[in-house]
Design an enzyme around this catalytic site. Sequence first.
Site, PDB file in Angstrom:
ATOM      1  N   LYS A  36      95.764  75.626  18.384  1.00 26.42           N
ATOM      2  CA  LYS A  36      96.135  74.542  19.307  1.00 26.42           C
ATOM      3  C   LYS A  36      97.566  74.688  19.834  1.00 26.42           C
ATOM      4  O   LYS A  36      97.874  74.207  20.915  1.00 26.42           O
ATOM      5  CB  LYS A  36      95.981  73.189  18.616  1.00 26.42           C
ATOM      6  CG  LYS A  36      96.997  72.981  17.501  1.00 26.42           C
ATOM      7  CD  LYS A  36      96.827  71.660  16.774  1.00 26.42           C
ATOM      8  CE  LYS A  36      97.873  71.549  15.685  1.00 26.42           C
ATOM      9  NZ  LYS A  36      97.456  70.790  14.526  1.00 26.42           N
ATOM     10  N   ARG A 131      97.377  60.021   7.834  1.00 25.52           N
ATOM     11  CA  ARG A 131      96.776  60.282   9.140  1.00 25.52           C
ATOM     12  C   ARG A 131      95.268  60.149   8.917  1.00 25.52           C
ATOM     13  O   ARG A 131      94.841  59.093   8.480  1.00 25.52           O
ATOM     14  CB  ARG A 131      97.206  61.653   9.686  1.00 25.52           C
ATOM     15  CG  ARG A 131      97.029  61.735  11.207  1.00 25.52           C
ATOM     16  CD  ARG A 131      97.518  63.045  11.805  1.00 25.52           C
ATOM     17  NE  ARG A 131      96.688  64.189  11.413  1.00 25.52           N
ATOM     18  CZ  ARG A 131      96.908  65.444  11.815  1.00 25.52           C
ATOM     19  NH1 ARG A 131      97.919  65.711  12.615  1.00 25.52           N
ATOM     20  NH2 ARG A 131      96.123  66.430  11.431  1.00 25.52           N
TER      21      ARG A 131
END
Length: 358
Positions: A36, A131
């Site tokens: 990414k 998260r």
Amino acid sequence: MYAPILEIDTKKVTENAGKLHAFCDQRGVELTFVTKGFSARPEVIRAALAGGITSFADSRLKNIRAAKQAIPGLKYLLIRIPAIMEAEDVVRWADWSLQSQIEVIKAVSEAALRQGKIHPIILMIDVGDLREGVFGRAQLDEIAPQIKDCAGVELVGLGTNVGCYGSVLPSVENTAVLVELRDYLHKKYGFSISVLSAGGTCALKLLEDGSMPAGINQLRVGEAVLYGEDTTGNRFLEGYHQDAFRFKAQVVELRRKPSVPIGELGRDGKGDTPEYPDRGVRLRAICAAGKQDVAWAALTPMLPGAEMIGASSDHLIVDVEDCGRQVQVGDWLTFRCGYMAVLDATTSAYVDVQIWED
Ligand SMILES: *Cc1c(COP(=O)(O)O)cnc(C)c1O
């Protein structure tokens, strides 16, 4: 037309990839390369393949689709927990995915059944970074039997992520949770889980120290391969190239100016109120690139003596007082890139990406 440049030295990426792949392989861990950070550019993926890496991961389905279209046969893990409306594309493009929410898992399961597939999933466990992931045993007991009822997915792994939001460091204790929960899920629900996945780069420290809990057999890593750096762990990795990615911008103004702005101070262009240390009058170079192109705080000038001082949307300001009059207007200044710099530069429409082999 002028554009700042991102240079990618693919030979250095191959060397980093080869070295880290061998390191993990010798310790029984599969290195899953996270793409990414450079928008999954095929040249960099090919460089990683040349280094022996065979397992890839990305947070964006768009990247995964483009990478697979460019290089058929890649094996890709989707590492951002997907949206319900992505379910069909998850099954179509990702070979497997990280998951944390039953509504999404149900949608993925139904999509898989429609496509005549069984989609393997890794359930995320939140060990404190706050998260994604199932938090605590009660939440696990709630989701586990419901996953069993989803005929289109197979729970093949447990995963954890630290360092990204809560800046929690990986430890033996918070990683061993995966091993414990694997055994628990086997005993209580009969799941046979074969993959225990940790990440990202900061988890390498446990492997280096020989303290990685037995059973952890996958590491999702981007930063170490790309930049030889561990930001969360605040260190560089010895023996790895740290300058495979270099940003270049041209000097368009060179003037001596005071280091403290003059006049009543409000907020800067971003709404912040930064401090301006008084270092006297200094020679400052303005380069034609800015926040629209690159995350300036992740740039380090490669010219000895040069120092990054700041940026606006279109200008990088570099202190070149200590560079011995070497810098001229029209020169290209070169900067070593960290993670966020390349993330921005490869997604900016204004940067020219050039592939290199030193
Ligand atoms: C980005 C990411 C990684 C890779 O982290 P690095 O620090 O680049 O090694 C691993 N896992 C997940 C879930 C991520 O989002």
